[in-house]
Design a protein around this motif. Structure first.
Motif, short mmCIF file in Angstrom:
data_model
loop_
_atom_site.label_atom_id
_atom_site.label_comp_id
_atom_site.label_asym_id
_atom_site.label_seq_id
_atom_site.Cartn_x
_atom_site.Cartn_y
_atom_site.Cartn_z
N LEU A 109 -32.30 119.30 -92.14
CA LEU A 109 -32.36 119.05 -90.70
C LEU A 109 -31.51 120.06 -89.94
O LEU A 109 -31.93 120.59 -88.90
CB LEU A 109 -31.90 117.63 -90.39
CG LEU A 109 -32.85 116.51 -90.81
CD1 LEU A 109 -32.21 115.15 -90.57
CD2 LEU A 109 -34.18 116.60 -90.06
N VAL A 110 -30.32 120.34 -90.44
CA VAL A 110 -29.45 121.31 -89.77
C VAL A 110 -30.02 122.71 -89.91
O VAL A 110 -29.96 123.53 -88.98
CB VAL A 110 -28.01 121.24 -90.34
CG1 VAL A 110 -27.13 122.32 -89.71
CG2 VAL A 110 -27.41 119.87 -90.07
N MET A 168 -25.67 127.96 -89.03
CA MET A 168 -25.27 126.57 -89.27
C MET A 168 -23.82 126.35 -88.87
O MET A 168 -23.47 125.32 -88.29
CB MET A 168 -25.50 126.21 -90.74
CG MET A 168 -26.97 126.10 -91.12
SD MET A 168 -27.26 125.91 -92.89
CE MET A 168 -26.74 124.22 -93.13
N GLU A 169 -22.98 127.33 -89.16
CA GLU A 169 -21.59 127.22 -88.75
C GLU A 169 -21.48 127.13 -87.23
O GLU A 169 -20.69 126.37 -86.69
CB GLU A 169 -20.78 128.41 -89.26
CG GLU A 169 -19.29 128.28 -88.93
CD GLU A 169 -18.55 129.59 -89.05
OE1 GLU A 169 -17.49 129.59 -89.68
OE2 GLU A 169 -19.02 130.60 -88.50
N ARG A 170 -22.31 127.91 -86.53
CA ARG A 170 -22.30 127.87 -85.07
C ARG A 170 -22.61 126.45 -84.56
O ARG A 170 -22.02 125.98 -83.58
CB ARG A 170 -23.35 128.82 -84.51
CG ARG A 170 -23.03 130.29 -84.64
CD ARG A 170 -24.21 131.11 -84.13
NE ARG A 170 -24.03 132.55 -84.34
CZ ARG A 170 -24.99 133.43 -84.20
NH1 ARG A 170 -26.22 133.03 -83.85
NH2 ARG A 170 -24.75 134.71 -84.40
N ILE A 171 -23.53 125.79 -85.24
CA ILE A 171 -23.89 124.43 -84.83
C ILE A 171 -22.68 123.52 -84.92
O ILE A 171 -22.37 122.77 -83.99
CB ILE A 171 -25.04 123.90 -85.71
CG1 ILE A 171 -26.32 124.69 -85.45
CG2 ILE A 171 -25.27 122.41 -85.45
CD1 ILE A 171 -27.43 124.39 -86.43
N LEU A 342 -29.93 113.59 -85.55
CA LEU A 342 -31.01 114.38 -86.16
C LEU A 342 -31.90 113.52 -87.03
O LEU A 342 -33.13 113.63 -86.99
CB LEU A 342 -30.41 115.52 -87.00
CG LEU A 342 -29.69 116.65 -86.27
CD1 LEU A 342 -29.21 117.70 -87.27
CD2 LEU A 342 -30.59 117.30 -85.22
N ARG A 343 -31.30 112.64 -87.82
CA ARG A 343 -32.10 111.80 -88.70
C ARG A 343 -32.94 110.80 -87.91
O ARG A 343 -34.09 110.52 -88.26
CB ARG A 343 -31.19 111.05 -89.69
CG ARG A 343 -30.63 111.92 -90.78
CD ARG A 343 -30.08 111.08 -91.93
NE ARG A 343 -28.99 110.21 -91.51
CZ ARG A 343 -27.72 110.55 -91.51
NH1 ARG A 343 -27.36 111.76 -91.92
NH2 ARG A 343 -26.79 109.71 -91.12
N ALA A 344 -32.36 110.28 -86.84
CA ALA A 344 -33.10 109.31 -86.04
C ALA A 344 -34.33 109.94 -85.39
O ALA A 344 -35.35 109.27 -85.20
CB ALA A 344 -32.19 108.72 -84.96
#
Length: 378
Positions: A109-110, A168-171, A342-344
């Motif tokens: 998801l990420v 991903m780190e930026r997120i 994200l999962r929802a």
């Protein structure tokens, strides 16, 4: 981290590198719809699927086959060899499987969010990520590419994977920006809460940090064998008294697995060693080479590096650790909430009947014997 804080508070996330794990196995997941609850995904996977079938589809994308999942699951369980009793492997297997699925779902998801980031990645970004992940051992992008291609990955894919890690780190940085720093007053309040709930939390046991050299001899050995062992340990002790390096002599002469660490047994309290060894460790002066100690395992020379008396932990001693721990809690909560969102919003489908794997045999007691410290050091 001190025993005080580590034993009295559960940190949701230890660092950004572990954030994709999501909730702890022991935590009860928040109520979600059946299709989006990661734990329900684990329980919904049934038996006897073909290994090449997709196991999970996320937002319309097949992310992993059963064979791929099994390899990762088997690898994680194999790492437990020697740490978990063989009879407990089957009990914890469902928990490991559930956690692995959590990691897979959260990661993909990420990654989807990261892949949609249009901002370019610079060489400085790549080098920073490589330096952090290798703890300074790798600071060159070309070195990373060479290692990746040697492992069978093409250069384009290697760079794409590296760039994805940067994004991903930026997120995570974006999600955790603006989190207020933990104040000393907040840390003191947490300290007081811990002590109120468990007054023993502030008690410090008497602790010793020590090393030893063991010349092993069975307690029922004949006199000649015992005399030979004693002559050997006396020779070692003489070298130590003359200024010999304890760690080097331990590596050369000791019959204990601790020889790999220069004879170090680390820190321990009372009640962990056999009486003769404990008496020497807790009564010797720090830094001195003690008299030869005889136990059922043979002859020992002990050196005490540190001796901390029993006492009480003060807030000042653990203030920084509590502040650090509470800060990680805040980061963990922020990231957990982000992952929940994200999962929802995701469509998570189970395509395989079961993510199954052949049981991984834990090492037998005999196979583990050489890897363990002897009973006097337990």
């Amino acid at each position: 981290m001190s025993r005080f804080f580590a034993s009295t508070t559960a940190l949701t996330v230890a660092c950004l590198g572990a954030i994709l794990v999501g909730r702890s196995i022991a935590e009860e997941p928040a109520a979600q719809t059946e299709t989006n609850t990661v734990d329900s995904i684990a329980s919904a996977i049934l038996d006897n699927a073909e290994d090449n079938k997709p196991a999970i589809r996320i937002n319309g994308k097949d992310v992993m086959t059963i064979a791929q999942f099994n390899r990762i699951l088997d690898s994680q369980i194999a790492r437990l060899g020697g740490q978990v009793r063989p009879e407990d492997i089957a009990k914890i297997r469902p928990q490991i499987r559930t956690r692995l699925i959590q990691e897979i779902v959260n990661t993909f998801l990420v990654q989807d969010v990261a892949d949609a980031d249009p901002k370019p990645v610079s060489d400085d970004d790549r080098i920073r990520i490589l330096t952090e992940q290798s703890q300074g051992m790798m600071t060159n992008v070309q070195q990373y590419v060479q290692m990746a291609t040697a492992g069978g990955m093409d250069e384009k894919m290697a760079l794409e994977n590296l760039d994805r890690q940067v994004r991903m780190e930026r997120i995570f940085v974006a999600q955790t920006n603006g989190i207020p720093a933990v104040t000393e007053a907040e840390a003191k309040t947490r300290f007081d809460e811990i002590v109120k709930a468990n007054p023993d939390a502030v008690k410090k046991p008497e602790l010793v940090t020590a090393s030893h050299i063991l010349v092993r001899v069975e307690k029922d050995a004949d006199e000649a064998t015992k005399n030979a062992a004693k002559e050997k340990i006396e020779k070692v002790r003489k070298e130590l008294l003359e200024g010999g390096d304890f760690a080097k002599l331990a590596q050369e002469y000791s019959d204990c697995p601790s020889k790999a660490n220069g004879g170090s047994l680390g820190e321990f309290g009372r009640g962990r060693m056999v009486p003769e060894f404990e008496k020497a460790a807790f009564e010797q002066k720090v830094g001195e080479i003690g008299e030869i100690v005889e136990t059922d395992f043979g002859y020992h020379v002990v050196k005490v590096e540190k001796h901390d008396p029993a006492g009480t932990v003060t807030f000042e001693e653990v203030r920084d650790e509590i502040i650090e721990g509470m800060g990680r809690e805040r980061i963990g909560e922020k990231i957990s909430n982000y992952l929940d969102g994200l999962r929802a919003a995701a469509k998570i489908e189970i395509l395989a009947d079961e993510v199954v794997s052949q049981p991984v045999a834990a090492p037998s007691a005999t196979e583990q014997k050489d890897e363990e410290l002897p009973a006097w050091a337990l």
